[in-house]
Write a protein that holds these residues in place. Structure first.
Motif, PDB file in Angstrom:
ATOM      1  N   LEU A  83     106.016  93.352  83.802  1.00 58.59           N
ATOM      2  CA  LEU A  83     105.406  92.476  84.806  1.00 58.59           C
ATOM      3  C   LEU A  83     104.205  91.768  84.205  1.00 58.59           C
ATOM      4  N   SER A  84     103.879  90.598  84.746  1.00 56.06           N
ATOM      5  CA  SER A  84     102.708  89.886  84.230  1.00 56.06           C
ATOM      6  C   SER A  84     101.886  89.290  85.361  1.00 56.06           C
ATOM      7  N   ALA A  85     101.481  90.137  86.299  1.00 57.03           N
ATOM      8  CA  ALA A  85     100.628  89.667  87.392  1.00 57.03           C
ATOM      9  C   ALA A  85      99.277  89.236  86.847  1.00 57.03           C
ATOM     10  N   ALA A  86      98.715  88.222  87.471  1.00 57.85           N
ATOM     11  CA  ALA A  86      97.455  87.660  86.981  1.00 57.85           C
ATOM     12  C   ALA A  86      96.231  88.444  87.457  1.00 57.85           C
ATOM     13  N   GLU A  87      96.374  89.232  88.545  1.00 61.65           N
ATOM     14  CA  GLU A  87      95.166  89.849  89.113  1.00 61.65           C
ATOM     15  C   GLU A  87      95.049  91.343  88.844  1.00 61.65           C
ATOM     16  N   GLY A  88      95.150  91.754  87.597  1.00 59.82           N
ATOM     17  CA  GLY A  88      94.857  93.137  87.252  1.00 59.82           C
ATOM     18  C   GLY A  88      95.882  94.141  87.746  1.00 59.82           C
ATOM     19  N   PHE A  89      95.482  95.416  87.732  1.00 57.08           N
ATOM     20  CA  PHE A  89      96.390  96.518  88.069  1.00 57.08           C
ATOM     21  C   PHE A  89      96.903  96.422  89.508  1.00 57.08           C
TER      22      PHE A  89
END
Ligand code: FE
Ligand code: FE
Ligand code: ZN
Length: 283
Positions: free
Chosen positions: A14-20
């Motif tokens: 996954l590559s979410a932009a807002e951290g964990f």
């Protein structure tokens, strides 16, 4: 087979932009209970600062949803056995910084590509990789560092189980290292997991020891056995095929491990579909 059925730990990169927090949200959205993520831009560069609130939120969500181990992936540009001392110094700095950051989410996994020896030979490559590991590993760390099995393209080190074992043996804290087996990579390297999964696992056990195996990258391959290419394909649409990949997730020697999809999709729904399918097929 264990009498008590273990949980199926399945997820994807996954590559979410807002951290964990964002990563956990996307994991839940695709039906995953584990996930892989890049510690920073995959081409290197600065990592975002750790936000304690974000970490606390994540740990709470992970506990509430019975998450398994999360897997951090080092940048692709990290080459621990480059011929260039500057590149090796960069590898060491990024590695050390990543491991420091991983201690904010203790007890998880950090995976890296052993590297490319760029003409120096496998033996020198192994020596330089072990040197890098000796510089960054510490007996106190709670993170397990994993060497990824490679396809053996170009001068990649780690295209055979024996090369991974050589790195482990040469590293002072080698007893803290594990292996992440990538199904596309081992297939491309020439290990026939379609016709002889048991034989490949027996070979892994002889060469490395199955107790070292801590994670699986579950990918189909665009190329035939032994192609040394490393081009991932969607589950069931490549040369490995759905049946063989389902045998991997259901294998008595592997089924307790976390599985991470690194299949090419643009939308979360692509991984959600694969995860649902693999859950259905799991025996
Ligand atoms: Fe990788
Ligand atoms: Fe991989
Ligand atoms: Zn790959």
């Amino acid at each position: 087979m264990p009498a008590m059925e273990s949980q199926f730990f399945i997820g994807c990169h996954l590559s979410a932009a807002e951290g964990f927090r964002g990563l956990a949200r996307d994991a839940i959205a695709v039906g995953a209970n584990v996930f892989q993520f890049f510690t920073r831009n995959p081409r290197g560069g600065q990592a975002r600062p750790i936000d304690p609130t974000d970490v606390a939120d994540f740990l709470e969500t992970a506990a509430a949803h019975s998450f398994g181990k999360i897997l951090a992936h080092a940048p692709y540009t990290l080459n621990a056995c480059s011929a260039n001392p500057e590149t090796r110094r960069f590898a060491r700095e990024v590695f050390a910084d990543d491991l420091k950051r991983m201690e904010f989410v203790p007890g998880n996994l950090y995976n890296f590509h052993p590297g490319s020896h760029v003409g120096q030979g496998v033996e020198r490559g192994v020596e330089l990789i072990a040197e890098t590991l000796d510089a960054v590993l510490s007996p106190e760390q709670s993170t397990t560092v994993l060497l990824e099995t490679m396809a053996g393209k170009g001068s990649e080190v780690g295209g055979s189980f024996g090369e991974l074992k050589a790195i482990i043996d040469r590293t002072a804290l080698g007893d803290r290292l594990g292996v992440c087996l990538d199904t596309c990579h081992v297939w491309d390297a020439g290990y026939d997991i379609v016709r002889d999964l048991d034989g490949v696992l027996a070979e892994f056990d002889r060469e490395v020891g199955l107790d070292r195996l801590r994670a699986i990258h579950l990918n189909d391959s665009k190329n035939p056995l032994g192609a040394h290419k490393d081009r991932h394909e969607k589950i069931g649409q490549g040369c490995i095929g759905l049946e063989a990949l389902a045998r991997v997730t259901g294998h008595p020697l592997l089924r307790h491990l976390p599985f991470y999809l690194e299949t090419p999709h643009d939308e979360l729904s692509g991984w959600a579909g694969e995860i649902a399918l693999l859950k259905r097929l799991r025996k």
